[in-house]
Design a protein around this motif. Structure first.
Motif, mmCIF file in Angstrom:
data_model
loop_
_atom_site.group_PDB
_atom_site.id
_atom_site.type_symbol
_atom_site.label_atom_id
_atom_site.label_comp_id
_atom_site.label_asym_id
_atom_site.label_seq_id
_atom_site.Cartn_x
_atom_site.Cartn_y
_atom_site.Cartn_z
ATOM 1 N N GLN A 103 0.822 -1.211 0.000
ATOM 2 C CA GLN A 103 0.000 0.000 0.000
ATOM 3 C C GLN A 103 0.852 1.255 0.000
ATOM 4 O O GLN A 103 0.661 2.165 -0.799
ATOM 5 N N PHE A 104 1.808 1.298 0.923
ATOM 6 C CA PHE A 104 2.599 2.524 1.026
ATOM 7 C C PHE A 104 3.549 2.677 -0.163
ATOM 8 O O PHE A 104 3.846 3.793 -0.593
ATOM 9 N N ALA A 105 3.996 1.552 -0.707
ATOM 10 C CA ALA A 105 4.819 1.622 -1.927
ATOM 11 C C ALA A 105 3.995 2.270 -3.041
ATOM 12 O O ALA A 105 4.511 3.090 -3.810
ATOM 13 N N ASN A 106 2.706 1.921 -3.103
ATOM 14 C CA ASN A 106 1.839 2.555 -4.109
ATOM 15 C C ASN A 106 1.638 4.041 -3.819
ATOM 16 O O ASN A 106 1.539 4.851 -4.743
ATOM 17 N N VAL A 107 1.597 4.399 -2.549
ATOM 18 C CA VAL A 107 1.531 5.818 -2.179
ATOM 19 C C VAL A 107 2.768 6.545 -2.726
ATOM 20 O O VAL A 107 2.669 7.619 -3.332
ATOM 21 N N LEU A 108 3.916 5.949 -2.527
ATOM 22 C CA LEU A 108 5.150 6.585 -3.008
ATOM 23 C C LEU A 108 5.098 6.756 -4.528
ATOM 24 O O LEU A 108 5.438 7.810 -5.068
ATOM 25 N N LYS A 109 4.636 5.706 -5.200
ATOM 26 C CA LYS A 109 4.539 5.797 -6.668
ATOM 27 C C LYS A 109 3.571 6.913 -7.075
ATOM 28 O O LYS A 109 3.864 7.688 -7.985
ATOM 29 N N ASN A 110 2.423 6.974 -6.395
ATOM 30 C CA ASN A 110 1.450 8.040 -6.677
ATOM 31 C C ASN A 110 2.071 9.419 -6.500
ATOM 32 O O ASN A 110 1.624 10.391 -7.101
ATOM 33 N N ASN A 111 3.060 9.491 -5.634
ATOM 34 C CA ASN A 111 3.708 10.776 -5.382
ATOM 35 C C ASN A 111 4.966 10.965 -6.228
ATOM 36 O O ASN A 111 5.831 11.779 -5.909
ATOM 37 N N GLY A 112 5.044 10.171 -7.263
ATOM 38 C CA GLY A 112 6.076 10.397 -8.272
ATOM 39 C C GLY A 112 7.417 9.744 -8.002
ATOM 40 O O GLY A 112 8.387 10.013 -8.722
#
Ligand code: 6R9
Length: 633
Positions: A103-112
């Motif tokens: 989940q948080f890895a996807n957050v990081l990706k969403n934030n570029g």
């Protein structure tokens, strides 16, 4: 992978020295690789250039999480104990931890965030700190964790050096009775850091914070976005074995802290192998390392080592003396801790409270005790052995460094016969040598010298971030073809190693490495200070204390106030961990005719041993020594 007898240790050690590549390839086979290596090792200590498992592909989080899901999915990966014992604890199973990391890895990706980006992490000891670290590793971002005891200026220096794009922090954190204003410290740091485009802020203390539009976002809001996107998985980024995994800053004898770089493959193998062996971890054991994840001990032995081995790792948010000096023992009792890994400074501090805090605490679950960070004095060793291990739990005194990635010289629990104060014998693959000032190897037993390592191991640092030459100078230039540790060491008649402490200008204060030059630079920034010299002195609890000799003619107000101003300056420039314990104002420093400060003399005075200061005839002005002696604190 686990050694099971002293006899086997000797055989394995011999094999590891005679056939290092075959040996380490055999160990690496115990991990999950997307593609195996083309070449186990290529190296020279001249440039230096060290490569392990070249051509291999992997992701360390697949080894720490995914590969355990079938067998250990419902077993606890992380137990979290809060600072306040009345707050609920948390347990994350391997499955839950995997999901949260994705989940948080996807957050990081969403934030570029992309592979290779540098991410600064400045967080309290919460499961989310481990989650942030692992999420970076999952998508190939390089984490640089900064310990919570560093100031805004220190954080800014580290962020600028690594050109971090994003910072992960929390509003605040709890340690003992203190509330740490983490986000506000980050705000101060970021004034200097144009590379940072995004700050992700976890809610912990819910202390008021300024959230800057377009830059700052809440962790929880970002998670919600990922949830509505409905994609709980995050496929791992396939990393080359020699791709960078993380940067961790550490102090040396000169200038600013260096960014020690570790890479994916070798570090994983070394952290996992040493964790399994040194502590002799068995499935189901509860393992508690009291370090902070902001130091290498936390990286290797709270996060990566234990999780790569499917262990249960306990994360403690607080401090050993809150709400009272029985806190560690309450935690051991509450979770039936089997392996306890801590630091001599904590042991000495707890010893000073006597045996009362141990009353009615059931410590019978303890099987193995560990020590790390500084030499352990015999008194502390025996107290640990008698009162915590009840003479039944072997003590592993683990010697190693940030630059090493994992344990180097240490007993293997229950296998290597121990001796108080001795790190004992090298682990397989480690080839220590003692050298004299001329770089000549000192052979045989019953000798002492400077500790070097003459052959690479998978966890050795690869470079110092952004400045390879500095790393070469620091570690590989003092002695030809050897890695120089900066430590003095003796090898006794049995071939056992005892680390005697740093031989360079690095202090070890409560297990924290602090460069004297760094502290001097901070003191010299104070407006009334002309120059200063910092040395260590023996301190009952901290191991070493910081003693500053300061030339400060233009003082404002009385001397005591000026001392406080200087302490405040150091706190601002470096952080509370480097605050001088003693400040002595002097009219001048003892210098040679060529202008070099004679630290040997200052060290003796700080130690309170002024009887024999040695030869002072080469001093420019020998009378200053008399004045300093007379004013010693
Ligand atoms: C792991 C860690 C490294 C320095 C090292 C040495 C001292 C660490 C020790 C020890 C004696 C031990 N040190 N462990 N000295 N016995 N068991 O602490 O890394 O923060 O880089 O410090 O700490 O002087 O050179 P790091």
């Amino acid at each position: 992978m686990k050694i099971s007898s002293f006899e086997e240790y000797h055989q394995v050690y011999k094999h590891s020295v005679e056939q290092p590549e075959e040996f380490w390839a055999g160990i690496a086979d115990n991990f999950h690789w997307r593609k195996k290596w083309d070449n186990v090792l290529s190296w020279n200590f001249k440039e230096p250039n060290v490569k392990w498992f070249e051509g291999a592909k992997l992701n360390i989080t697949e080894n720490c999480l995914d590969r355990h899901l079938d067998a250990l999915g419902d077993k606890p990966a992380i137990i979290w104990e809060p600072n306040d014992p009345t707050e609920d604890h948390r347990i994350l199973t391997y499955k839950q931890l995997h999901d949260k990391v994705c989940q948080f890895a996807n957050v990081l990706k969403n934030n570029g965030v992309k592979k290779g980006d540098r991410i600064c992490i400045y967080m309290p000891m919460l499961p989310e700190l481990a989650i942030a670290v692992l999420a970076c590793a999952r998508i190939g971002a390089i984490h640089s964790v900064v310990f919570g005891g560093f100031s805004a200026q220190s954080i800014a220096d580290r962020i600028k050096d690594a050109e971090c794009a994003l910072v992960i922090t929390a509003d605040g954190g709890f340690r003992g009775t203190k509330d740490l204003p983490l986000k506000s410290v980050i705000d101060d740091a970021l004034v200097q850091c144009p590379s940072v485009k995004r700050v992700i802020v976890l809610t912990r203390s819910r202390t008021p914070v300024s959230m800057i539009k377009g830059r700052d976002v809440w962790w929880e809001d970002e998670i919600k976005k990922v949830e509505t996107q409905g994609n709980p998985e995050c496929p791992v980024e396939e990393m080359d074995a020699e791709d960078m995994l993380f940067i961790l800053y550490t102090s040396g004898s000169t200038g600013k802290p260096k960014g020690v770089v570790h890479t994916c493959g070798g570090y994983m193998v070394y952290a996992g192998y040493t964790f399994a062996n040194t502590f002799q971890y068995n499935p189901g054991d509860v393992y508690f390392c009291t370090a902070d994840i902001g130091w290498i001990t936390g990286h290797s032995y709270i996060v990566y080592g234990p999780l790569s081995q499917g262990a249960t790792t306990l994360i403690f948010e607080g401090i050993p003396t809150y709400p009272d000096a029985g806190r560690f023992w309450d935690i051991v009792d509450k979770y039936k801790v089997n392996i306890l890994y801590t630091a001599p400074t904590a042991i000495r501090s707890l010893m000073s409270f006597g045996l009362d805090p141990l009353k009615d605490k059931d410590l019978s679950s303890i099987k193995v005790l560990g020590s790390v960070g500084e030499p352990i004095n015999e008194e502390a060793w025996h107290w640990f052995d008698d009162h915590i291990g009840h003479n039944k739990a072997p003590i592993v005194d683990t010697w190693w460094q940030t630059e090493n990635g994992g344990h180097m010289i240490t007993p293997i629990a229950g296998i290597t016969p121990t001796k108080p104060g001795y790190a004992t014998l090298p682990l397989p693959g480690i080839q220590p040598v003692l050298v004299d000032e001329n770089g000549k190897e000192i052979e045989g037993n019953g000798v002492s010298g400077n500790l070097c390592i003459k052959f690479p191991w998978p966890g050795i640092l690869r470079t110092t971030y952004g400045d390879h030459e500095r790393g070469r100078q620091t570690y590989f230039a003092t002695y030809e073809n050897m890695y120089f540790t900066g430590d003095g060491c003796l090898r006794d008649e049995d071939g056992y190693y005892k680390i005697t402490g740093r031989v360079d200008d690095v202090l070890n204060v409560s297990g924290h490495r602090i460069g004297t030059a760094e502290v001097e630079n901070a003191i010299n920034m104070h407006s009334s200070v002309v120059e200063s010299a910092v040395v260590g002195y023996p301190h009952d609890i901290k191991g070493q204390g910081v003693y500053a000799f300061v030339v400060s003619p233009g003082q404002h107000g009385d001397a005591e106030l000026n001392k406080k101003d200087i302490i405040m300056t150091v706190q601002r420039i470096i952080g509370p961990i480097a605050k001088p314990d003693k400040i002595q104002f002097v009219s001048g420093l003892p210098k040679t005719r060529s202008g070099k400060i004679m630290r040997r003399i200052l060290r003796k005075i700080a130690e309170g041993d002024t009887s024999n200061l040695g030869d002072t005839s080469t001093l420019l002005d020998p009378s200053v020594v008399e004045e300093i002696k007379a004013g010693a604190l």
